[in-house]
Scaffold this motif. Structure first.
Motif, PDB file in Angstrom:
ATOM      1  N   GLY A 208      -5.951  -2.483  -9.872  1.00 12.99           N
ATOM      2  CA  GLY A 208      -6.540  -3.740 -10.303  1.00 12.99           C
ATOM      3  C   GLY A 208      -7.825  -3.431 -11.043  1.00 12.99           C
ATOM      4  O   GLY A 208      -8.888  -3.323 -10.427  1.00 12.99           O
ATOM      5  N   GLU A 209      -7.712  -3.240 -12.355  1.00 12.74           N
ATOM      6  CA  GLU A 209      -8.877  -2.835 -13.150  1.00 12.74           C
ATOM      7  C   GLU A 209      -9.975  -3.897 -13.129  1.00 12.74           C
ATOM      8  O   GLU A 209     -11.162  -3.577 -13.070  1.00 12.74           O
ATOM      9  CB  GLU A 209      -8.453  -2.576 -14.603  1.00 12.74           C
ATOM     10  N   ARG A 210      -9.556  -5.166 -13.186  1.00 12.11           N
ATOM     11  CA  ARG A 210     -10.529  -6.255 -13.237  1.00 12.11           C
ATOM     12  C   ARG A 210     -10.279  -7.331 -12.196  1.00 12.11           C
ATOM     13  O   ARG A 210     -11.121  -8.206 -12.001  1.00 12.11           O
ATOM     14  CB  ARG A 210     -10.530  -6.889 -14.635  1.00 12.11           C
ATOM     15  N   THR A 211      -9.108  -7.259 -11.585  1.00 12.00           N
ATOM     16  CA  THR A 211      -8.778  -8.272 -10.583  1.00 12.00           C
ATOM     17  C   THR A 211      -7.808  -7.685  -9.571  1.00 12.00           C
ATOM     18  O   THR A 211      -6.972  -6.856  -9.934  1.00 12.00           O
ATOM     19  CB  THR A 211      -8.150  -9.512 -11.247  1.00 12.00           C
ATOM     20  N   PRO A 212      -7.888  -8.067  -8.311  1.00  4.85           N
ATOM     21  CA  PRO A 212      -6.887  -7.610  -7.334  1.00  4.85           C
ATOM     22  C   PRO A 212      -5.580  -8.357  -7.559  1.00  4.85           C
ATOM     23  O   PRO A 212      -5.513  -9.323  -8.323  1.00  4.85           O
ATOM     24  CB  PRO A 212      -7.519  -7.977  -5.989  1.00  4.85           C
ATOM     25  N   PHE A 213      -4.511  -7.878  -6.905  1.00  2.00           N
ATOM     26  CA  PHE A 213      -3.218  -8.544  -7.058  1.00  2.00           C
ATOM     27  C   PHE A 213      -2.499  -8.588  -5.719  1.00  2.00           C
ATOM     28  O   PHE A 213      -2.741  -7.760  -4.834  1.00  2.00           O
ATOM     29  CB  PHE A 213      -2.354  -7.835  -8.115  1.00  2.00           C
ATOM     30  N   ASP A 214      -1.623  -9.569  -5.576  1.00  2.33           N
ATOM     31  CA  ASP A 214      -0.913  -9.743  -4.316  1.00  2.33           C
ATOM     32  C   ASP A 214       0.484  -9.148  -4.398  1.00  2.33           C
ATOM     33  O   ASP A 214       0.918  -8.651  -5.446  1.00  2.33           O
ATOM     34  CB  ASP A 214      -0.863 -11.221  -3.914  1.00  2.33           C
ATOM     35  N   ARG A 215       1.220  -9.197  -3.274  1.00  4.06           N
ATOM     36  CA  ARG A 215       2.545  -8.614  -3.204  1.00  4.06           C
ATOM     37  C   ARG A 215       3.514  -9.292  -4.172  1.00  4.06           C
ATOM     38  O   ARG A 215       4.377  -8.645  -4.761  1.00  4.06           O
ATOM     39  CB  ARG A 215       3.080  -8.700  -1.768  1.00  4.06           C
ATOM     40  N   GLN A 216       3.378 -10.587  -4.349  1.00  2.00           N
ATOM     41  CA  GLN A 216       4.281 -11.307  -5.250  1.00  2.00           C
ATOM     42  C   GLN A 216       4.129 -10.814  -6.690  1.00  2.00           C
ATOM     43  O   GLN A 216       5.124 -10.599  -7.394  1.00  2.00           O
ATOM     44  CB  GLN A 216       4.018 -12.815  -5.176  1.00  2.00           C
ATOM     45  N   ARG A 217       2.888 -10.617  -7.115  1.00  3.03           N
ATOM     46  CA  ARG A 217       2.673 -10.107  -8.479  1.00  3.03           C
ATOM     47  C   ARG A 217       3.175  -8.668  -8.595  1.00  3.03           C
ATOM     48  O   ARG A 217       3.779  -8.290  -9.611  1.00  3.03           O
ATOM     49  CB  ARG A 217       1.200 -10.207  -8.849  1.00  3.03           C
TER      50      ARG A 217
END
Length: 244
Positions: A208-217
């Motif tokens: 996540g260079e600029r934002t975290p992400f969830d399992r769905q993404r």
């Protein structure tokens, strides 16, 4: 927003790869060679085979597959210095990734006491040089080992499957497949997938260079990557006849 509805600056749909080309037998002296193109990214892959093993490997009586990677000086818009004497950390990380990826689809015991080296030199860079290198390196390795079989050095092809790689990412909130440089340099999420022709993951690199992400993404990005891998292994098979 559904990634299928996005149209990129290049004119590609979000789930569409750049034009991919694999040109074999481009070098006279390499046992196997391939120029791989992912759009404007071009990498020359050359495979050679030598008798013997690295000293630390000799007791195993199993073969070895390794890789070297470098970017040629004019491969980017600003000259890149040649890596003479001191290797760049990025190049070392990528060549280790290429070597690991190739070894997952080679029966090293069946290879015998030989060392396969695949040199991957980036001729032109526009994002995805590591993924292109892995995809083209498999073709060069396949052809080199076929030549070794035909020369009577080994009894049968020791390759157990195919391996390829592709990038995925999120740019301006949109999930994209096979990022070029302009997309990669602005990605909020950057990911590389290395996988086999059977769909098994060899390596997944995701940040996540600029934002975290969830399992769905993550799952959606992996779906994009799986589709890209399927296209790449189909092209590898088309040019080599590996699965014929």
């Amino acid at each position: 927003m559904d990634h299928m509805e996005i149209v990129r600056a290049s004119g590609r749909a979000a789930d569409q790869m750049r034009a991919v080309r694999l040109e074999r037998d481009v070098l006279k002296h390499a046992l196997g060679s391939c120029v791989v193109e992912f759009g404007d990214t071009k990498v020359l892959c050359a495979a050679t085979i030598e008798d013997g093993l690295p000293a630390w490997r000799r007791a195993s009586r199993c073969g070895w597959v390794t890789a070297e990677y470098a970017m040629l000086p004019a491969s980017t818009n600003r000259r890149t210095n040649r890596e003479v004497g001191k290797r760049k950390g990025r190049s070392m990380e990528i060549e280790r990734l290429i070597g690991r990826s190739l070894r997952t689809v080679v029966n090293l015991r069946a290879l015998g006491e030989y060392t396969v080296t695949v040199d991957c030199d980036v001729i032109q860079a526009d994002g995805g040089t590591r993924t292109a290198s892995i995809t083209g390196a498999w073709v060069a390795m396949h052809d080199a080992l076929m030549a070794w079989v035909e020369a009577g050095k080994i009894a049968r092809l020791p390759i157990t499957g195919q391996v390829a790689a592709v990038s995925m990412g999120v740019v301006d909130g949109c999930e994209l497949l096979d990022l070029d440089y302009s997309e990669d340099s602005n990605a909020e999420i950057d990911m590389n997938l290395v996988a086999t022709d059977s769909g098994e993951i060899v390596e997944l690199q995701g940040t996540g260079e600029r934002t975290p992400f969830d399992r769905q993404r993550l799952n959606r990005l992996l779906d994009l990557g799986d589709a890209g891998i399927a296209k790449l292994v189909a092209l590898q098979n088309e040019v080599t006849g590996f699965r014929d």
